[in-house]
Scaffold this motif. Structure first.
Motif, short mmCIF file in Angstrom:
data_model
loop_
_atom_site.label_atom_id
_atom_site.label_comp_id
_atom_site.label_asym_id
_atom_site.label_seq_id
_atom_site.Cartn_x
_atom_site.Cartn_y
_atom_site.Cartn_z
N GLU A 63 0.91 -1.13 -0.01
CA GLU A 63 0.07 -0.05 0.04
C GLU A 63 0.75 1.12 0.11
OE1 GLU A 63 -3.47 -0.40 -0.25
OE2 GLU A 63 -2.87 -2.63 -0.19
N TYR A 64 2.15 1.09 -0.08
CA TYR A 64 3.18 2.29 -0.01
C TYR A 64 2.89 3.14 -1.26
CZ TYR A 64 7.48 4.60 0.77
OH TYR A 64 8.62 5.69 0.95
N GLU A 65 2.79 4.23 -1.16
CA GLU A 65 2.42 5.30 -2.32
C GLU A 65 3.21 6.40 -1.90
OE1 GLU A 65 -1.35 5.69 -3.67
OE2 GLU A 65 -1.97 3.85 -3.06
N PRO A 66 4.32 6.62 -2.09
CA PRO A 66 5.18 7.81 -1.89
C PRO A 66 4.63 8.88 -2.94
CG PRO A 66 6.83 6.29 -2.78
CD PRO A 66 5.38 5.67 -2.46
N VAL A 67 4.41 10.10 -2.46
CA VAL A 67 4.22 11.36 -3.25
C VAL A 67 5.28 12.25 -3.20
CG1 VAL A 67 2.75 13.12 -3.48
CG2 VAL A 67 1.65 10.89 -2.91
N VAL A 110 14.12 -6.42 11.09
CA VAL A 110 14.80 -5.83 9.90
C VAL A 110 13.82 -4.63 9.65
CG1 VAL A 110 15.43 -5.88 7.43
CG2 VAL A 110 15.98 -7.86 9.14
N THR A 111 14.17 -3.46 9.53
CA THR A 111 13.01 -2.60 9.27
C THR A 111 13.55 -1.53 8.10
OG1 THR A 111 14.21 -0.80 10.86
CG2 THR A 111 12.35 -2.14 11.85
N ALA A 112 12.42 -0.88 7.65
CA ALA A 112 12.65 0.14 6.39
C ALA A 112 12.45 1.44 6.73
CB ALA A 112 11.83 -0.61 5.33
N ASN A 113 13.06 2.32 6.04
CA ASN A 113 12.82 3.90 6.29
C ASN A 113 11.93 4.16 5.21
OD1 ASN A 113 12.69 6.57 6.64
ND2 ASN A 113 14.83 6.85 6.41
N LEU A 114 10.53 4.38 5.54
CA LEU A 114 9.38 4.62 4.70
C LEU A 114 9.41 5.96 4.40
CD1 LEU A 114 6.62 2.18 5.53
CD2 LEU A 114 8.43 2.06 3.65
N LEU A 115 9.79 6.75 5.53
CA LEU A 115 9.53 8.37 5.45
C LEU A 115 10.74 8.97 4.52
CD1 LEU A 115 8.33 11.07 6.58
CD2 LEU A 115 9.98 10.84 8.61
N ASP A 151 2.78 10.62 8.11
CA ASP A 151 3.29 10.13 9.26
C ASP A 151 3.74 8.70 8.86
OD1 ASP A 151 3.56 9.57 12.14
OD2 ASP A 151 1.33 8.97 12.28
N LEU A 152 4.78 8.59 8.19
CA LEU A 152 5.38 7.36 7.70
C LEU A 152 6.35 7.04 8.77
CD1 LEU A 152 5.41 8.07 3.96
CD2 LEU A 152 3.96 6.43 5.29
N PRO A 153 6.51 5.99 9.12
CA PRO A 153 7.75 5.32 10.03
C PRO A 153 9.30 5.33 9.23
CG PRO A 153 6.67 3.40 9.16
CD PRO A 153 5.93 4.53 8.60
N THR A 154 10.11 5.66 10.21
CA THR A 154 11.46 5.58 9.66
C THR A 154 12.06 3.97 9.91
OG1 THR A 154 12.26 6.22 11.79
CG2 THR A 154 12.01 7.91 9.96
N ARG A 155 11.43 3.53 10.66
CA ARG A 155 11.49 1.92 10.99
C ARG A 155 10.26 0.91 10.98
NH1 ARG A 155 17.09 1.08 14.20
NH2 ARG A 155 18.05 2.97 13.88
#
Length: 138
Positions: free
Chosen positions: A69-73, A103-108, A128-132
């Motif tokens: 569902e990730y949709e970076p604008v 294991v985490t991803a930076n979505l912000l 409000d996207l997480p960095t982890r």
């Protein structure tokens, strides 16, 4: 082209795998040239190996297998800086953090690369996207 990496050793890469980040990455403003090295056979994970500093390498992933569902604008200024005329020319990677328990991803702050010019930048998205964000199982 043969590159040296403290993490990966000597690696032969194609010139088309060299990416330029004119503004560097957050925390690394003077490191601007990277090689995109496949970290597996499925084109999901990559090493972003600095060509300026053999000790510096980041593990990154294409986000959609884990976050469908990730949709970076991108802001207009980010699109202009990348000269993105067609959204289909954008490659998006998220930097990964590996700890003992996740294991985490930076979505912000994803990396966005113009696949035509091979120029990229790390953007900071609105919202409000997480960095982890923990990776979900595929």
């Amino acid at each position: 082209m043969l590159i040296e990496s403290e993490q990966l050793g000597a690696v032969e890469i194609d010139d088309t795998k060299v990416l330029s980040f004119p503004d560097g990455l957050l925390g690394f403003p003077d490191v601007t040239r990277f090689a995109l090295v496949d970290a597996g056979d499925d084109a999901t994970y990559f090493w972003l190996q600095s060509l300026d500093d053999p000790q510096l390498a980041f593990l990154a992933t294409v986000p959609w297998p884990f976050f469908p569902e990730y949709e970076p604008v991108l802001s207009d200024s980010d699109q202009d800086a990348l000269d993105l005329q067609d959204p289909g020319d954008a490659m998006v990677l998220c930097l990964l953090t590996i700890s003992d328990d996740a294991v985490t991803a930076n979505l912000l702050g994803p990396l966005v690369v113009n696949a035509v010019s091979r120029t990229g930048r790390q953007v900071v998205l609105d919202g409000d996207l997480p960095t982890r964000a923990p990776l979900a199982a595929i």
